[in-house]
Design a protein around this motif. Sequence first.
Motif, PDB file in Angstrom:
ATOM      1  N   GLY A  41       0.790  -1.220   0.000  1.00  0.00           N
ATOM      2  CA  GLY A  41       0.000   0.000   0.000  1.00  0.00           C
ATOM      3  C   GLY A  41       0.820   1.266   0.000  1.00  0.00           C
ATOM      4  N   ALA A  42       0.089   2.379  -0.012  1.00  0.00           N
ATOM      5  CA  ALA A  42       0.723   3.692  -0.144  1.00  0.00           C
ATOM      6  C   ALA A  42       0.993   4.355   1.195  1.00  0.00           C
ATOM      7  N   PRO A  46       7.125   7.795   0.660  1.00  0.00           N
ATOM      8  CA  PRO A  46       8.060   7.284  -0.319  1.00  0.00           C
ATOM      9  C   PRO A  46       9.141   6.386   0.275  1.00  0.00           C
ATOM     10  N   SER A  47       9.118   6.147   1.608  1.00  0.00           N
ATOM     11  CA  SER A  47      10.155   5.302   2.215  1.00  0.00           C
ATOM     12  C   SER A  47      10.088   3.874   1.698  1.00  0.00           C
ATOM     13  N   LEU A  48       8.899   3.316   1.680  1.00  0.00           N
ATOM     14  CA  LEU A  48       8.688   1.957   1.172  1.00  0.00           C
ATOM     15  C   LEU A  48       7.695   2.022   0.017  1.00  0.00           C
ATOM     16  N   ASN A  49       7.817   1.117  -0.904  1.00  0.00           N
ATOM     17  CA  ASN A  49       6.996   1.097  -2.126  1.00  0.00           C
ATOM     18  C   ASN A  49       7.117   2.405  -2.906  1.00  0.00           C
ATOM     19  N   PRO A  50       8.343   2.839  -3.216  1.00  0.00           N
ATOM     20  CA  PRO A  50       8.503   4.122  -3.913  1.00  0.00           C
ATOM     21  C   PRO A  50       7.957   4.061  -5.331  1.00  0.00           C
ATOM     22  N   GLY A  51       7.533   5.194  -5.815  1.00  0.00           N
ATOM     23  CA  GLY A  51       7.081   5.295  -7.195  1.00  0.00           C
ATOM     24  C   GLY A  51       5.677   4.772  -7.410  1.00  0.00           C
ATOM     25  N   GLY A  52       4.945   4.472  -6.382  1.00  0.00           N
ATOM     26  CA  GLY A  52       3.573   4.020  -6.531  1.00  0.00           C
ATOM     27  C   GLY A  52       3.434   2.626  -7.108  1.00  0.00           C
ATOM     28  N   HIS A  54       2.719  -1.292  -7.410  1.00  0.00           N
ATOM     29  CA  HIS A  54       1.693  -2.123  -6.799  1.00  0.00           C
ATOM     30  C   HIS A  54       2.290  -3.382  -6.185  1.00  0.00           C
ATOM     31  N   ALA A  55       3.609  -3.475  -6.194  1.00  0.00           N
ATOM     32  CA  ALA A  55       4.293  -4.602  -5.560  1.00  0.00           C
ATOM     33  C   ALA A  55       4.478  -4.282  -4.075  1.00  0.00           C
ATOM     34  N   SER A  56       4.843  -5.280  -3.328  1.00  0.00           N
ATOM     35  CA  SER A  56       5.059  -5.064  -1.897  1.00  0.00           C
ATOM     36  C   SER A  56       6.543  -5.183  -1.571  1.00  0.00           C
ATOM     37  N   ASP A  57       6.970  -4.483  -0.542  1.00  0.00           N
ATOM     38  CA  ASP A  57       8.345  -4.573  -0.051  1.00  0.00           C
ATOM     39  C   ASP A  57       8.395  -5.531   1.128  1.00  0.00           C
ATOM     40  N   VAL A  58       9.537  -6.147   1.317  1.00  0.00           N
ATOM     41  CA  VAL A  58       9.746  -7.062   2.431  1.00  0.00           C
ATOM     42  C   VAL A  58      10.732  -6.403   3.393  1.00  0.00           C
ATOM     43  N   VAL A  59      10.379  -6.376   4.676  1.00  0.00           N
ATOM     44  CA  VAL A  59      11.219  -5.727   5.679  1.00  0.00           C
ATOM     45  C   VAL A  59      11.493  -6.696   6.822  1.00  0.00           C
ATOM     46  N   LEU A  60      12.574  -6.437   7.531  1.00  0.00           N
ATOM     47  CA  LEU A  60      12.915  -7.203   8.722  1.00  0.00           C
ATOM     48  C   LEU A  60      12.521  -6.369   9.934  1.00  0.00           C
ATOM     49  N   LEU A  61      11.618  -6.896  10.750  1.00  0.00           N
ATOM     50  CA  LEU A  61      11.177  -6.198  11.954  1.00  0.00           C
ATOM     51  C   LEU A  61      12.052  -6.632  13.119  1.00  0.00           C
ATOM     52  N   ASN A  62      12.737  -5.686  13.724  1.00  0.00           N
ATOM     53  CA  ASN A  62      13.662  -5.955  14.811  1.00  0.00           C
ATOM     54  C   ASN A  62      12.927  -5.797  16.138  1.00  0.00           C
ATOM     55  N   HIS A  63      12.628  -6.905  16.790  1.00  0.00           N
ATOM     56  CA  HIS A  63      11.934  -6.865  18.075  1.00  0.00           C
ATOM     57  C   HIS A  63      12.916  -6.624  19.226  1.00  0.00           C
ATOM     58  N   TRP A  64      14.175  -6.876  18.994  1.00  0.00           N
ATOM     59  CA  TRP A  64      15.164  -6.832  20.064  1.00  0.00           C
ATOM     60  C   TRP A  64      15.445  -5.402  20.530  1.00  0.00           C
ATOM     61  N   SER A  65      15.637  -4.467  19.600  1.00  0.00           N
ATOM     62  CA  SER A  65      16.017  -3.111  19.998  1.00  0.00           C
ATOM     63  C   SER A  65      14.848  -2.345  20.609  1.00  0.00           C
ATOM     64  N   GLN A  72      15.230   5.661  17.348  1.00  0.00           N
ATOM     65  CA  GLN A  72      15.819   6.962  17.040  1.00  0.00           C
ATOM     66  C   GLN A  72      15.048   7.606  15.907  1.00  0.00           C
ATOM     67  N   ARG A  73      15.279   8.863  15.716  1.00  0.00           N
ATOM     68  CA  ARG A  73      14.642   9.601  14.639  1.00  0.00           C
ATOM     69  C   ARG A  73      15.023   8.950  13.299  1.00  0.00           C
ATOM     70  N   GLY A  74      14.036   8.735  12.462  1.00  0.00           N
ATOM     71  CA  GLY A  74      14.258   8.136  11.150  1.00  0.00           C
ATOM     72  C   GLY A  74      13.939   6.649  11.115  1.00  0.00           C
ATOM     73  N   ASP A  75      13.762   6.032  12.287  1.00  0.00           N
ATOM     74  CA  ASP A  75      13.400   4.614  12.336  1.00  0.00           C
ATOM     75  C   ASP A  75      11.930   4.449  11.951  1.00  0.00           C
ATOM     76  N   ILE A  76      11.619   3.345  11.359  1.00  0.00           N
ATOM     77  CA  ILE A  76      10.246   3.003  11.018  1.00  0.00           C
ATOM     78  C   ILE A  76       9.726   2.070  12.081  1.00  0.00           C
ATOM     79  N   VAL A  77       8.600   2.430  12.688  1.00  0.00           N
ATOM     80  CA  VAL A  77       8.004   1.627  13.744  1.00  0.00           C
ATOM     81  C   VAL A  77       6.739   0.986  13.198  1.00  0.00           C
ATOM     82  N   SER A  78       6.601  -0.307  13.427  1.00  0.00           N
ATOM     83  CA  SER A  78       5.444  -1.052  12.936  1.00  0.00           C
ATOM     84  C   SER A  78       4.568  -1.462  14.115  1.00  0.00           C
ATOM     85  N   LEU A  79       3.299  -1.198  14.022  1.00  0.00           N
ATOM     86  CA  LEU A  79       2.331  -1.590  15.050  1.00  0.00           C
ATOM     87  C   LEU A  79       1.389  -2.624  14.466  1.00  0.00           C
TER      88      LEU A  79
END
Length: 80
Positions: A41-42, A46-52, A54-65, A72-79
């Motif tokens: 999704g959108a 523009p951090s993920l799925n740039p350019g609009g 319709h494919a999806s990006d794969v990310v590694l979610l770090n539960h440890w930190s 820190q500023r600039g980190d992406i947080v997933s809920l």
Amino acid sequence: MAQTQGVGKRYLKAFFKGFFVAVPVTVTFLDRVACVARVEGASMQPSLNPGGRHASDVVLLNHWSIRNYDVQRGDIVSLV
């Protein structure tokens, strides 16, 4: 024929032994350390799925930190 059944029984026993060790270790790792997630999704452009795309990006979610609130500023947080 009896020897073949003995070998099969031994392999089956070894498989279940490894299975019952590997599953808890894997679940604990995915729950406490890190896991892989797909971002669609959108909402994260523009951090993920740039350019609009319709494919999806794969990310590694770090539960440890996040356990130590090491965000820190600039980190992406997933809920979830």
